[in-house]
Design a protein around this motif. Structure first.
Motif, PDB file in Angstrom:
ATOM      1  N   ALA A  86     -28.127 -22.879  -1.271  1.00  0.00           N
ATOM      2  CA  ALA A  86     -26.849 -23.584  -1.447  1.00  0.00           C
ATOM      3  C   ALA A  86     -26.888 -24.464  -2.705  1.00  0.00           C
ATOM      4  CB  ALA A  86     -26.541 -24.426  -0.210  1.00  0.00           C
ATOM      5  N   PHE A  87     -28.054 -25.013  -3.013  1.00  0.00           N
ATOM      6  CA  PHE A  87     -28.192 -25.836  -4.229  1.00  0.00           C
ATOM      7  C   PHE A  87     -27.966 -24.955  -5.460  1.00  0.00           C
ATOM      8  CE2 PHE A  87     -31.337 -28.447  -6.999  1.00  0.00           C
ATOM      9  CZ  PHE A  87     -30.311 -29.250  -7.471  1.00  0.00           C
ATOM     10  N   GLY A  88     -28.536 -23.761  -5.450  1.00  0.00           N
ATOM     11  CA  GLY A  88     -28.338 -22.831  -6.569  1.00  0.00           C
ATOM     12  C   GLY A  88     -26.856 -22.515  -6.764  1.00  0.00           C
ATOM     13  N   GLU A  89     -26.158 -22.291  -5.661  1.00  0.00           N
ATOM     14  CA  GLU A  89     -24.723 -21.968  -5.755  1.00  0.00           C
ATOM     15  C   GLU A  89     -23.925 -23.167  -6.269  1.00  0.00           C
ATOM     16  OE1 GLU A  89     -23.330 -19.037  -5.738  1.00  0.00           O
ATOM     17  OE2 GLU A  89     -25.434 -18.472  -5.516  1.00  0.00           O
ATOM     18  N   TRP A  90     -24.299 -24.348  -5.781  1.00  0.00           N
ATOM     19  CA  TRP A  90     -23.608 -25.580  -6.195  1.00  0.00           C
ATOM     20  C   TRP A  90     -23.788 -25.781  -7.707  1.00  0.00           C
ATOM     21  CZ3 TRP A  90     -25.046 -30.344  -8.314  1.00  0.00           C
ATOM     22  CH2 TRP A  90     -24.180 -31.425  -8.107  1.00  0.00           C
ATOM     23  N   LEU A  91     -24.997 -25.508  -8.196  1.00  0.00           N
ATOM     24  CA  LEU A  91     -25.259 -25.665  -9.637  1.00  0.00           C
ATOM     25  C   LEU A  91     -24.509 -24.603 -10.443  1.00  0.00           C
ATOM     26  CD1 LEU A  91     -29.089 -26.447  -9.491  1.00  0.00           C
ATOM     27  CD2 LEU A  91     -27.280 -28.052 -10.149  1.00  0.00           C
ATOM     28  N   ARG A  92     -24.451 -23.389  -9.897  1.00  0.00           N
ATOM     29  CA  ARG A  92     -23.733 -22.313 -10.588  1.00  0.00           C
ATOM     30  C   ARG A  92     -22.266 -22.724 -10.769  1.00  0.00           C
ATOM     31  NH1 ARG A  92     -25.235 -16.854 -10.376  1.00  0.00           N
ATOM     32  NH2 ARG A  92     -26.314 -17.140  -8.402  1.00  0.00           N
ATOM     33  N   GLU A  93     -21.702 -23.284  -9.704  1.00  0.00           N
ATOM     34  CA  GLU A  93     -20.304 -23.703  -9.779  1.00  0.00           C
ATOM     35  C   GLU A  93     -20.127 -24.853 -10.764  1.00  0.00           C
ATOM     36  OE1 GLU A  93     -17.347 -24.974  -6.329  1.00  0.00           O
ATOM     37  OE2 GLU A  93     -18.433 -23.094  -6.055  1.00  0.00           O
ATOM     38  N   LYS A  94     -21.097 -25.752 -10.785  1.00  0.00           N
ATOM     39  CA  LYS A  94     -20.967 -26.931 -11.652  1.00  0.00           C
ATOM     40  C   LYS A  94     -21.153 -26.571 -13.128  1.00  0.00           C
ATOM     41  CE  LYS A  94     -22.840 -31.518 -12.525  1.00  0.00           C
ATOM     42  NZ  LYS A  94     -23.415 -32.719 -11.969  1.00  0.00           N
ATOM     43  N   TYR A  95     -22.160 -25.740 -13.425  1.00  0.00           N
ATOM     44  CA  TYR A  95     -22.507 -25.510 -14.828  1.00  0.00           C
ATOM     45  C   TYR A  95     -22.011 -24.175 -15.389  1.00  0.00           C
ATOM     46  CZ  TYR A  95     -25.383 -29.663 -14.382  1.00  0.00           C
ATOM     47  OH  TYR A  95     -25.802 -30.954 -14.182  1.00  0.00           O
ATOM     48  N   GLY A  96     -21.664 -23.226 -14.529  1.00  0.00           N
ATOM     49  CA  GLY A  96     -21.149 -21.940 -15.005  1.00  0.00           C
ATOM     50  C   GLY A  96     -22.252 -21.023 -15.490  1.00  0.00           C
ATOM     51  N   ASP A  97     -22.969 -21.407 -16.545  1.00  0.00           N
ATOM     52  CA  ASP A  97     -24.084 -20.563 -16.988  1.00  0.00           C
ATOM     53  C   ASP A  97     -25.349 -21.415 -17.054  1.00  0.00           C
ATOM     54  OD1 ASP A  97     -24.690 -21.188 -20.102  1.00  0.00           O
ATOM     55  OD2 ASP A  97     -22.585 -21.538 -19.549  1.00  0.00           O
ATOM     56  N   VAL A  98     -26.462 -20.743 -16.891  1.00  0.00           N
ATOM     57  CA  VAL A  98     -27.728 -21.464 -16.685  1.00  0.00           C
ATOM     58  C   VAL A  98     -28.181 -22.208 -17.947  1.00  0.00           C
ATOM     59  CG1 VAL A  98     -29.384 -19.621 -17.183  1.00  0.00           C
ATOM     60  CG2 VAL A  98     -29.841 -21.262 -15.329  1.00  0.00           C
ATOM     61  N   GLU A  99     -27.740 -21.719 -19.114  1.00  0.00           N
ATOM     62  CA  GLU A  99     -28.138 -22.430 -20.344  1.00  0.00           C
ATOM     63  C   GLU A  99     -27.478 -23.809 -20.421  1.00  0.00           C
ATOM     64  OE1 GLU A  99     -30.681 -22.098 -22.064  1.00  0.00           O
ATOM     65  OE2 GLU A  99     -31.115 -20.189 -21.097  1.00  0.00           O
ATOM     66  N   THR A 100     -26.266 -23.930 -19.858  1.00  0.00           N
ATOM     67  CA  THR A 100     -25.626 -25.255 -19.836  1.00  0.00           C
ATOM     68  C   THR A 100     -26.440 -26.203 -18.950  1.00  0.00           C
ATOM     69  OG1 THR A 100     -23.518 -24.144 -20.090  1.00  0.00           O
ATOM     70  CG2 THR A 100     -23.422 -26.450 -19.441  1.00  0.00           C
ATOM     71  N   LEU A 101     -26.918 -25.662 -17.836  1.00  0.00           N
ATOM     72  CA  LEU A 101     -27.786 -26.488 -16.978  1.00  0.00           C
ATOM     73  C   LEU A 101     -29.039 -26.916 -17.747  1.00  0.00           C
ATOM     74  CD1 LEU A 101     -28.896 -25.962 -13.339  1.00  0.00           C
ATOM     75  CD2 LEU A 101     -30.626 -25.995 -15.109  1.00  0.00           C
ATOM     76  N   ASN A 102     -29.683 -25.946 -18.428  1.00  0.00           N
ATOM     77  CA  ASN A 102     -30.920 -26.268 -19.159  1.00  0.00           C
ATOM     78  C   ASN A 102     -30.683 -27.371 -20.186  1.00  0.00           C
ATOM     79  OD1 ASN A 102     -32.946 -24.530 -18.049  1.00  0.00           O
ATOM     80  ND2 ASN A 102     -31.832 -22.796 -18.923  1.00  0.00           N
TER      81      ASN A 102
END
Ligand code: GAL
Length: 688
Positions: free
Chosen positions: A178-194
């Motif tokens: 669920a944390f992974g999904e929450w982050l996906r929704e928040k950041y859209g793509d993983v590079e933005t998270l990084n």
């Protein structure tokens, strides 16, 4: 219709009168049915109007999967109605029964080190289990439908104390996904998270949201940005879980109120966020237990007899604002309690004093926990208003006394407190400061309390509000350690100042971006308004290093954290004295537009907090006392009535004329109160 209006109309329409009410928590399932009527008769005699029930009764509502039994509770509710009282029901989701856990073991919580929390007490479920959400929806729908037409039931409490016993944050596989999904929704793509987190540090780069895990047990600290997002995620998911319940209840009967019982010193769940889905917030008040959260060496006899006045007041002001006010006390300590390290008997009259304290801060209903001391289970050494044999205990007399006084004072007809000062409490800043890499713990909530208590010490009422509150309603706003700061919050504070407001902000404000990386300089986006930046800082674990500042010609002490400021447009009004920082700026002040901003770059002791706060109040034109109230004394005003609370072990003297006093006397005895007609600043109080 606004939430306030709805709550008020529920209360007044429900009980047919407008005075403040007393309630009680009752567990009919603990007692043989032939006792119910005498219990309920005695409640009505005491002046009780609301009876709360059902929060742990799932195994009685559904003894076997799909076999429901609510007839017993319907009989209790009818008896309550027959005696002219109202019922508040609770969803039973804090205690999933054994058959449910056996059938779906994946609903259990997992601790950070991988330990599974087994069935056998309470709160053993994971908020992120889809199975548990479905089971929740099923049981809540079933109960709501069965009581939807019952005129005695006026509202619901969702679950019970989300997160108590350290159960808000879970680390199971459901949570990782669920944390992974929450982050996906928040950041859209993983590079933005990084980029937002800064994951080049220690090779923490992520290649996909699928590899995200809950931050489990590691050799040393987790990445602070991952932690902050995990704390946001866990709070968000509980908000969603609560919303699921609230929606089901409102669907069954839109007239019902929906509330939840929040807790003391519980900062893992954003109460403002959950509160936006409630008609009003409630909280559970156990003052002699809370006072024992202080280090043992700091606990006084008065703490053990009556609790800490400032701690309780702060939570009243927080929860009054969590859902737009007013608020309820859903559980009020009834006498001695079982769970703190030691079990003290509260002072004579304490259970009446606590009820008055809540009412003075805007509470509508004080509901005592519990009706009758229980002979079975985990809380046998917790008192009730009645003893286990049914005879009245100390709390019963106090509750009846308070009910009579509230009727006489007609407090329910009085408007809510209307402070002209707000204090911003920011859960995100608390979460970001939970893990500090250096020095002693900079406990956000204690730092906040230092500033809050200075305001209350001058008889000033305070709304505790989130960072996105409407500041235009206030003359002064205090913002202690707003650690995580973005442009939007900074712009809103700047607008408040330019429009004539008086703003106080303190050490560690604006250190971090929303991603929990450092701003290049603190206080980040607030630097322009403050007219100064933080040049350097140090933390203080002991008194070994110098911690003196000069402010307004006097010297004061600080502790825990000190900053050296570098002013640009601001005037230096306080300087460090002694040691390597001697002469460096510690406190600045700047006029901007029609208002002004003060930056306090240290964690002040009581005297310095009082001196600075008094100047900030004066700058905002906020009325306050000329000298601070004695220790353990506070004054609270509600629509023309003012209460003086003495939580100290010795009497204090007021200068009140006898004609203004409506309860008590000009001398306020130890652990007692006086109520007068007039304003909180119309008084002086001195130690006897
Ligand atoms: C509260 C809880 C109640 C009961 C009470 C005992 O935290 O909501 O269920 O356990 O403490 O003081």
């Amino acid at each position: 219709m606004g939430m306030n209006e709805k709550t008020e109309s529920v209360n007044t329409a429900a009980c047919g009168k407008t005075s403040m009410s007393i309630g009680v928590c009752y567990f009919p399932e603990h007692w043989p049915e032939d006792r119910w009527e005498s219990d309920i008769e005695a409640m009505a005699d005491c002046g009780i109007e609301y009876v709360r029930m059902g929060e742990f009764a799932w195994s009685r509502f559904e003894p076997e999967p799909g076999q429901y039994d609510t007839a017993w509770l319907e009989r209790v509710v009818d008896l309550i109605g027959d005696h002219g009282m109202k019922a508040v029901l609770c969803t039973p989701t804090a205690t999933p029964p054994k058959w449910l856990v056996d059938r779906y073991p994946e609903i259990r919580q997992t601790e950070r080190d991988g330990t599974v929390r087994e069935w056998g007490s309470r709160r053993h479920y994971c908020f992120n289990s889809e199975t548990y959400r479905q089971e929740t929806e099923r049981i809540v729908t079933e109960l709501a439908d069965r009581f939807a037409q019952n005129p005695t039931v006026v509202g619901w409490q969702t679950d019970n104390e989300y997160g108590v016993h350290g159960t808000l944050r879970c680390y199971c596989d459901n949570c990782s996904a669920a944390f992974g999904e929450w982050l996906r929704e928040k950041y859209g793509d993983v590079e933005t998270l990084n980029e937002t987190w800064g994951t080049d540090f220690w090779s923490q780069h992520h290649t996909s949201f699928d590899e995200i895990e809950a931050p489990g047990h590691t050799p040393t600290d987790h990445h602070p940005s991952r932690l902050l997002d995990y704390y946001r995620f866990t709070s968000d998911r509980v908000r969603d879980y609560n919303r699921l319940q609230a929606d089901v209840l409102r669907e069954a009967n839109e007239e019902w109120f929906v509330t939840h019982n929040f807790m003391f010193d519980f900062t893992e769940l954003d109460a403002f966020d959950v509160g936006s889905d409630l008609d009003f917030a409630s909280w559970d008040v156990y003052p002699t237990g809370f006072a024992q959260s202080k280090p043992e060496s700091e606990q006084t006899a008065a703490d053990l007899r009556i609790g800490d006045l400032a701690q309780t007041a702060l939570h009243h002001d927080l929860y009054r604002n969590a859902a737009d006010g007013p608020f309820w006390i859903m559980e009020q300590q009834p006498g001695s309690i079982n769970w703190p390290p030691t079990t003290s008997q509260p002072a004579e009259g304490a259970m009446r004093l606590w009820a008055h304290h809540a009412v003075a801060h805007g509470c509508d209903v004080v509901s005592y926990f519990r009706w009758r001391r229980c002979q079975q289970g985990q809380e046998q050494y917790h008192s009730g208003l009645r003893r286990a044999d049914g005879a009245p205990d100390r709390g019963y007399h106090d509750a009846a006394w308070a009910a009579d006084e509230f009727e006489e004072l007609a407090v329910g007809e009085r408007a809510q407190p209307d402070p002209s000062v707000a204090a911003v409490f920011d859960y995100e800043s608390h979460w970001a400061l939970e893990k500090v890499d250096m020095g002693p713990t900079f406990d956000y909530a204690s730092h906040f309390a230092t500033v809050y208590e200075a305001l209350r010490g001058r008889s000033v009422g305070v709304d505790i509000v989130p960072r996105d509150a409407d500041f235009r309603a206030y003359d002064a706003v205090v913002v202690p350690a707003l650690h995580v700061l973005d442009d939007e919050a900074a712009d809103r504070l700047a607008a408040f100042v330019r429009d004539g407001g008086s703003l106080l902000t303190t050490a560690r404000t604006g250190e971090k971006t929303p991603g929990n990386q450092l701003h290049p300089t603190a206080p980040g986006p607030l630097a322009d308004l403050v007219g100064a930046t933080v040049d350097n800082h140090e933390s203080h674990a002991t008194d070994t290093l110098e911690t003196t500042v000069e402010y307004d010609g006097d010297t004061f002490e600080y502790h825990t954290w000190g900053e050296w400021l570098s002013p640009d447009a601001a005037a230096v009004v306080g300087k460090h004295r002694g040691g390597v920082g001697d002469g460096r700026p510690a406190i600045t002040h700047r006029s901007v537009g029609d208002g002004s901003v003060t930056y306090l770059g240290v964690w002040p002791d009581e005297a310095l907090a009082d001196a600075v706060v008094t100047d900030v109040l004066a700058a905002g034109g906020v009325e306050h006392l000329d000298s601070p109230l004695p220790d353990r004394v506070q004054v609270a005003e509600r629509d023309g009535l003012t209460w003086v609370f003495n939580y100290g072990a010795h009497a204090v003297e007021t200068d009140l004329p006898a004609g203004d006093i409506v309860v008590g006397d000009a001398t306020v005895p130890a652990y007692d109160l006086t109520v007068f007609e007039g304003a909180a600043t119309d008084i002086t109080v001195e130690e006897s």
